[in-house]
Write a protein that holds these residues in place. Structure first.
Motif, PDB file in Angstrom:
ATOM      1  N   TRP A 220    -112.050 -43.736  14.559  1.00  0.00           N
ATOM      2  CA  TRP A 220    -111.592 -43.112  15.796  1.00  0.00           C
ATOM      3  C   TRP A 220    -110.051 -43.509  15.856  1.00  0.00           C
ATOM      4  O   TRP A 220    -109.197 -42.555  16.096  1.00  0.00           O
ATOM      5  CB  TRP A 220    -112.102 -43.609  16.942  1.00  0.00           C
ATOM      6  N   PRO A 221    -109.412 -44.743  15.637  1.00  0.00           N
ATOM      7  CA  PRO A 221    -107.708 -45.012  15.693  1.00  0.00           C
ATOM      8  C   PRO A 221    -107.152 -44.134  14.602  1.00  0.00           C
ATOM      9  O   PRO A 221    -106.089 -43.658  14.949  1.00  0.00           O
ATOM     10  CB  PRO A 221    -107.826 -46.473  15.568  1.00  0.00           C
ATOM     11  N   GLN A 222    -107.635 -44.037  13.582  1.00  0.00           N
ATOM     12  CA  GLN A 222    -106.889 -43.253  12.385  1.00  0.00           C
ATOM     13  C   GLN A 222    -106.899 -41.650  12.816  1.00  0.00           C
ATOM     14  O   GLN A 222    -106.122 -40.952  12.495  1.00  0.00           O
ATOM     15  CB  GLN A 222    -107.963 -43.343  11.277  1.00  0.00           C
ATOM     16  N   LEU A 237     -98.253 -52.613  16.781  1.00  0.00           N
ATOM     17  CA  LEU A 237     -99.592 -52.507  17.250  1.00  0.00           C
ATOM     18  C   LEU A 237     -99.881 -54.171  17.423  1.00  0.00           C
ATOM     19  O   LEU A 237    -100.582 -54.525  18.603  1.00  0.00           O
ATOM     20  CB  LEU A 237    -100.507 -52.002  16.179  1.00  0.00           C
ATOM     21  N   VAL A 298    -102.261 -45.450  20.375  1.00  0.00           N
ATOM     22  CA  VAL A 298    -103.280 -45.642  19.616  1.00  0.00           C
ATOM     23  C   VAL A 298    -103.942 -46.967  19.981  1.00  0.00           C
ATOM     24  O   VAL A 298    -105.241 -46.830  20.103  1.00  0.00           O
ATOM     25  CB  VAL A 298    -102.791 -46.066  18.192  1.00  0.00           C
ATOM     26  N   VAL A 299    -103.249 -47.936  20.561  1.00  0.00           N
ATOM     27  CA  VAL A 299    -103.958 -49.043  21.076  1.00  0.00           C
ATOM     28  C   VAL A 299    -104.776 -48.803  22.149  1.00  0.00           C
ATOM     29  O   VAL A 299    -105.774 -49.297  22.318  1.00  0.00           O
ATOM     30  CB  VAL A 299    -102.604 -50.126  21.424  1.00  0.00           C
ATOM     31  N   THR A 302    -107.925 -46.982  21.142  1.00  0.00           N
ATOM     32  CA  THR A 302    -108.905 -48.090  20.501  1.00  0.00           C
ATOM     33  C   THR A 302    -109.547 -48.848  21.394  1.00  0.00           C
ATOM     34  O   THR A 302    -110.889 -49.274  21.342  1.00  0.00           O
ATOM     35  CB  THR A 302    -107.986 -48.966  19.216  1.00  0.00           C
ATOM     36  N   GLY A 317    -114.999 -49.472  22.947  1.00  0.00           N
ATOM     37  CA  GLY A 317    -113.905 -49.641  22.223  1.00  0.00           C
ATOM     38  C   GLY A 317    -113.797 -51.412  21.878  1.00  0.00           C
ATOM     39  O   GLY A 317    -114.485 -52.006  22.710  1.00  0.00           O
ATOM     40  N   LEU A 324    -105.834 -55.476  15.348  1.00  0.00           N
ATOM     41  CA  LEU A 324    -106.128 -54.079  15.131  1.00  0.00           C
ATOM     42  C   LEU A 324    -105.489 -53.713  13.654  1.00  0.00           C
ATOM     43  O   LEU A 324    -105.956 -52.896  13.085  1.00  0.00           O
ATOM     44  CB  LEU A 324    -104.987 -53.186  16.239  1.00  0.00           C
ATOM     45  N   ALA A 338    -107.196 -49.819  12.797  1.00  0.00           N
ATOM     46  CA  ALA A 338    -106.049 -49.123  13.220  1.00  0.00           C
ATOM     47  C   ALA A 338    -104.706 -49.550  12.303  1.00  0.00           C
ATOM     48  O   ALA A 338    -103.768 -49.302  12.404  1.00  0.00           O
ATOM     49  CB  ALA A 338    -105.265 -49.279  14.607  1.00  0.00           C
TER      50      ALA A 338
END
Length: 527
Positions: A220-222, A237, A298-299, A302, A317, A324, A338
């Motif tokens: 998911w983060p990607q 991050l 992104v954070v 996540t 999450g 991360l 991440a």
């Protein structure tokens, strides 16, 4: 004249059988003067131990399920000198069912404690990714291999293990246990759900439950970075994580660099609040960069969990405080979900094989699928298809543990609140789902959250290394664990003694007591 156990370590001693399986080869070799140092990190729920000059019978069986063209290997170690009358099977990790370094470390520890112990490779080997075994041919998943990993090999190895013990010692094990984390935790839940009479006690750490939702979440983060077409420097991050720790550290009344109240932190700390802050960036040899809005996106994604396009959350999450990027010195080399790969010219994504290969090989059934170019609706559709096709095979979300309870089984799960791969909220929600069906859940199942602990090991927490002995005490004499001692790691190589509490209780510091480093100043209270 009776022969010794050492003399009995020969193939003729053993006559194992499993319904539906055909043994291809059985080897029995006496191993002597075997020593190993076993760190607590790789034992998950037991302390470090030195195995010295052990003698054991290594029984290795290759077998197949006729018509399935599989070849599975189970490996049992039967102590000659100090068997404690008990059996302990150990789990795998990632894409691996067993028979790799983590399993062998766990077996070393079990052997040191006097257990007969066993592991299986589920017929898929010890490769750290699934590409060697996932597909029979382009477009066709090897469902037998997946089935063996998911469940079938787990029942097989238990039956084999107990038979080998009976053949070798002339009696059944008094008690049988499972010990695993991550994939091994998922395996433990599968055993409780699908094979509820096999093990008396199950230690299932950070279980990879709800596999068909969890594994896409790892990607998911990607996916978010791919949609943004922006890949933050790791320092961005890490700085947001550090800011969250600074803001939320004291929510439990103690400043120790650990977020213990993760739900409160998610609700109160805004990752966008630090956008524009300058931080020194190790990926650029110390040059300062500003935290970008994209890094905060992104954070936030996540932490908030995986969402479908219309906004419904499909998986939880990981919590603030988790690493991360994998850059923490206490990450034990575990990559962050991440993570990015960066040079002076910028960064690119760094996808985990768990998430990317699940989408490519098992759902799209196409190793050439470019996961970096998926639009959100395409990603959503793959997640849906994965659940439709595989949930009944590999997921372990069935909350009805009635048969396990009625068989007298006991289960302990633990989850690090700084787990950077599997969200602890998934384990909490599973426990709550079981409690809805079986309100007296604490009679047979207890769950412990470990603030600061990473994925199975690492992070700012030591291991919950009393839990396995507490599981034994619960199984064998009815002593349920009311708390569990643990150490936390502070700067300058200092440690403090704390306690873990069985959910839904949580540890609370008595400010009148005054010493946060003494477990006597902590108590278990309702949250």
């Amino acid at each position: 004249m009776a022969i010794s156990l050492a003399e009995a370590c020969r193939p003729a001693t053993f006559s194992p059988s499993v319904f539906g399986a055909e043994i291809l080869k059985l080897e029995a070799d006496l191993v002597t003067n075997y020593s190993a140092s076993v760190p607590e990190a790789f034992r998950y729920t037991a302390p470090a131990v030195e195995l010295q000059n052990a003698t054991f019978c290594n029984v290795t069986i290759s077998y197949t399920h006729p018509g399935q063209d599989d070849n599975i290997v189970v490996e049992a170690w039967l102590p000659v000198d100090n068997w404690n009358g008990r059996f302990q099977a150990v789990g795998g990790g990632g894409w691996v069912a067993g028979r790799f370094f983590l399993s062998y470390n766990a077996m070393n520890g079990a052997l040191a404690d006097g257990f007969a112990t066993i592991t299986t490779n589920a017929g898929i080997g010890d490769a750290q990714d699934s590409s060697p075994w996932a597909l029979i041919s382009p477009g066709n998943v090897n469902l037998y291999n997946l089935q063996n990993l998911a469940s079938v090999s787990l029942e097989d190895e238990a039956v084999f293990g107990k038979t080998l013990i009976k053949n070798f010692y002339g009696r059944d094990p008094e008690y049988s246990y499972w010990n695993g984390c991550s994939q091994g935790g998922r395996q433990g839940l599968m055993l409780a759900q699908r094979y509820p009479t096999i093990y008396d006690g199950i230690a299932a750490g950070a279980p990879a439950t709800q596999w068909t939702e969890l594994v896409p979440y790892i990607q998911w983060p990607q996916q978010i970075m791919n949609e943004l077409d922006y890949y933050p420097y790791g320092c961005e991050l890490d700085a947001i994580t550090a800011a969250a720790v600074s803001a939320c550290d004291g929510l439990d009344g103690v400043t120790d660099g650990i977020i213990a109240r993760t739900d409160e932190c998610v609700a109160t700390f805004d990752p966008f609040s630090v956008v524009g802050t300058s931080v020194k960036c190790p990926q650029l040899n110390g040059t300062e960069v500003q935290i970008s809005r994209e890094a905060a996106v992104v954070v936030n994604a996540t932490w908030q969990g995986m969402l479908f396009s219309h906004g419904r959350q499909t998986f939880h999450g990981i919590a603030p405080g988790a690493d991360l990027t994998g850059n923490s010195p206490r990450s034990f080399g575990q990559p962050g979900i991440a993570a990015t790969n960066c040079t002076a010219g910028g960064c690119v994504g760094s996808a985990s094989t768990l998430g990317s290969q699940w989408l490519q090989l098992f759902i799209a059934k196409n190793p050439n699928l470019d996961v970096t170019s998926l639009e959100r609706h395409e990603f959503d559709n793959l997640v849906r298809l994965g659940g439709q096709q595989y949930r009944s095979i590999v997921s372990t979300a069935d909350p009805d543990l009635t048969e396990f309870r009625d068989a007298g089984g006991k289960i302990i799960t633990f989850h690090g609140l700084a787990d950077n791969i599997i969200p602890p909220k998934a384990t909490e929600n599973y426990y709550n789902a079981v409690a809805e069906i079986l309100p007296n859940i604490q009679d047979f199942y207890r769950y412990f959250e470990a603030p600061g602990l990473g994925h199975c090991f690492g992070g700012s927490s030591g291991q919950p290394n009393q839990l396995f002995s507490q599981l034994r005490a619960w199984v064998e004499n009815g002593t349920a664990p009311e708390r569990s001692n643990i150490k936390v790691n502070l700067p300058e190589n200092k440690t403090q003694d704390r306690i873990l509490c069985p959910y839904p209780e949580q540890a609370e510091f008595d400010t009148q007591c005054g010493d946060a480093g003494s477990e006597k100043c902590w108590s278990c209270v309702a949250r």
